[in-house]
Design a protein around this motif. Structure first.
Motif, PDB file in Angstrom:
ATOM      1  N   UNK A  72      10.402  51.188  36.102  1.00  0.00           N
ATOM      2  CA  UNK A  72       9.126  50.555  35.766  1.00  0.00           C
ATOM      3  C   UNK A  72       8.624  49.858  37.018  1.00  0.00           C
ATOM      4  N   UNK A  73       7.358  50.048  37.311  1.00  0.00           N
ATOM      5  CA  UNK A  73       6.763  49.426  38.486  1.00  0.00           C
ATOM      6  C   UNK A  73       5.532  48.654  38.022  1.00  0.00           C
ATOM      7  N   UNK A  74       5.527  47.353  38.292  1.00  0.00           N
ATOM      8  CA  UNK A  74       4.421  46.503  37.863  1.00  0.00           C
ATOM      9  C   UNK A  74       3.788  45.833  39.075  1.00  0.00           C
ATOM     10  N   UNK A  75       2.472  45.936  39.157  1.00  0.00           N
ATOM     11  CA  UNK A  75       1.757  45.334  40.265  1.00  0.00           C
ATOM     12  C   UNK A  75       0.933  44.137  39.829  1.00  0.00           C
ATOM     13  N   UNK A  76       0.997  43.078  40.607  1.00  0.00           N
ATOM     14  CA  UNK A  76       0.182  41.882  40.384  1.00  0.00           C
ATOM     15  C   UNK A  76      -0.949  41.917  41.412  1.00  0.00           C
ATOM     16  N   UNK A  77      -2.186  41.803  40.922  1.00  0.00           N
ATOM     17  CA  UNK A  77      -3.339  41.932  41.805  1.00  0.00           C
ATOM     18  C   UNK A  77      -4.001  40.584  42.045  1.00  0.00           C
ATOM     19  N   UNK A  78      -4.740  40.519  43.152  1.00  0.00           N
ATOM     20  CA  UNK A  78      -5.501  39.328  43.500  1.00  0.00           C
ATOM     21  C   UNK A  78      -6.913  39.767  43.855  1.00  0.00           C
ATOM     22  N   UNK A  79      -7.807  38.824  43.893  1.00  0.00           N
ATOM     23  CA  UNK A  79      -9.185  39.140  44.239  1.00  0.00           C
ATOM     24  C   UNK A  79      -9.441  38.831  45.715  1.00  0.00           C
ATOM     25  N   UNK A  80      -9.918  39.832  46.438  1.00  0.00           N
ATOM     26  CA  UNK A  80     -10.282  39.697  47.847  1.00  0.00           C
ATOM     27  C   UNK A  80     -11.668  40.313  47.990  1.00  0.00           C
ATOM     28  N   UNK A  81     -12.653  39.482  48.205  1.00  0.00           N
ATOM     29  CA  UNK A  81     -14.048  39.923  48.221  1.00  0.00           C
ATOM     30  C   UNK A  81     -14.330  40.679  46.923  1.00  0.00           C
ATOM     31  N   UNK A  82     -14.719  41.928  46.998  1.00  0.00           N
ATOM     32  CA  UNK A  82     -14.985  42.715  45.789  1.00  0.00           C
ATOM     33  C   UNK A  82     -13.786  43.575  45.383  1.00  0.00           C
ATOM     34  N   UNK A  83     -12.741  43.563  46.165  1.00  0.00           N
ATOM     35  CA  UNK A  83     -11.558  44.387  45.895  1.00  0.00           C
ATOM     36  C   UNK A  83     -10.492  43.596  45.132  1.00  0.00           C
ATOM     37  N   UNK A  84      -9.543  44.325  44.573  1.00  0.00           N
ATOM     38  CA  UNK A  84      -8.416  43.708  43.872  1.00  0.00           C
ATOM     39  C   UNK A  84      -7.112  44.370  44.325  1.00  0.00           C
ATOM     40  N   UNK A  85      -6.671  44.079  45.555  1.00  0.00           N
ATOM     41  CA  UNK A  85      -5.429  44.674  46.043  1.00  0.00           C
ATOM     42  C   UNK A  85      -4.209  44.054  45.379  1.00  0.00           C
ATOM     43  N   UNK A  86      -3.088  44.740  45.512  1.00  0.00           N
ATOM     44  CA  UNK A  86      -1.837  44.179  45.024  1.00  0.00           C
ATOM     45  C   UNK A  86      -1.381  43.076  45.966  1.00  0.00           C
ATOM     46  N   UNK A  87      -0.890  41.989  45.381  1.00  0.00           N
ATOM     47  CA  UNK A  87      -0.250  40.947  46.186  1.00  0.00           C
ATOM     48  C   UNK A  87       1.262  40.994  45.997  1.00  0.00           C
TER      49      UNK A  87
END
Length: 139
Positions: A72-87
């Motif tokens: 199982x792989x779970x990604x937590x995302x953050x907001x950077x400008x208009x993008x939501x990359x994984x942190x």
């Protein structure tokens, strides 16, 4: 390494191919009818797939008997400008069989820290962590 993408409809459905000539469908979740995985889902799948191949390969070389492998792989995302990359990305590996726990733990460590090109590519940008379970026991 090179991949190609070809658009298949008037929206966001693409067919991607690499040197293996295997087709992967990519789409966006904007519409109700989705025809493929999103690019961010594919990134999580790449982390899981890369580590799975390494871990199975290492354990097979050590003659460990794997009867079941799941991840199982779970990604937590953050907001950077208009993008939501994984942190952060957390991987949980579930192994079953006649497997030495220390060998399983070491195989995962080698994969994440030395062999997996995907995880190593993300170093410095995304925190990648993992847990390993052998026969329902965390090692």
């Amino acid at each position: 390494m090179k991949v190609t993408l070809n658009r298949l409809n008037d929206d966001f459905h693409f067919e991607a191919k690499g040197a293996s000539n295997v087709v992967v469908h990519i789409d966006s979740k904007v519409n109700e009818e989705v025809h493929g995985a999103s690019p961010m889902e594919l990134l999580l799948m790449a982390v899981g797939g890369c580590n799975a191949i390494d871990i199975v390969s290492i354990l097979k070389k050590q003659r460990q008997q794997i009867t079941s492998y799941a991840i199982e792989v779970e990604g937590k995302r953050k907001e950077v400008r208009q993008a939501k990359p994984f942190e952060a990305i957390h991987v949980t590996v579930f192994l079953e069989g006649d497997i030495d726990e220390a060998k399983a733990k070491r195989a995962a460590q080698l994969s994440f820290e030395k062999y997996c090109s995907v995880s190593i590519t993300l170093e410095g940008a995304v925190e990648v962590t993992y847990d390993v379970y052998v026969n329902d026991r965390k090692v």
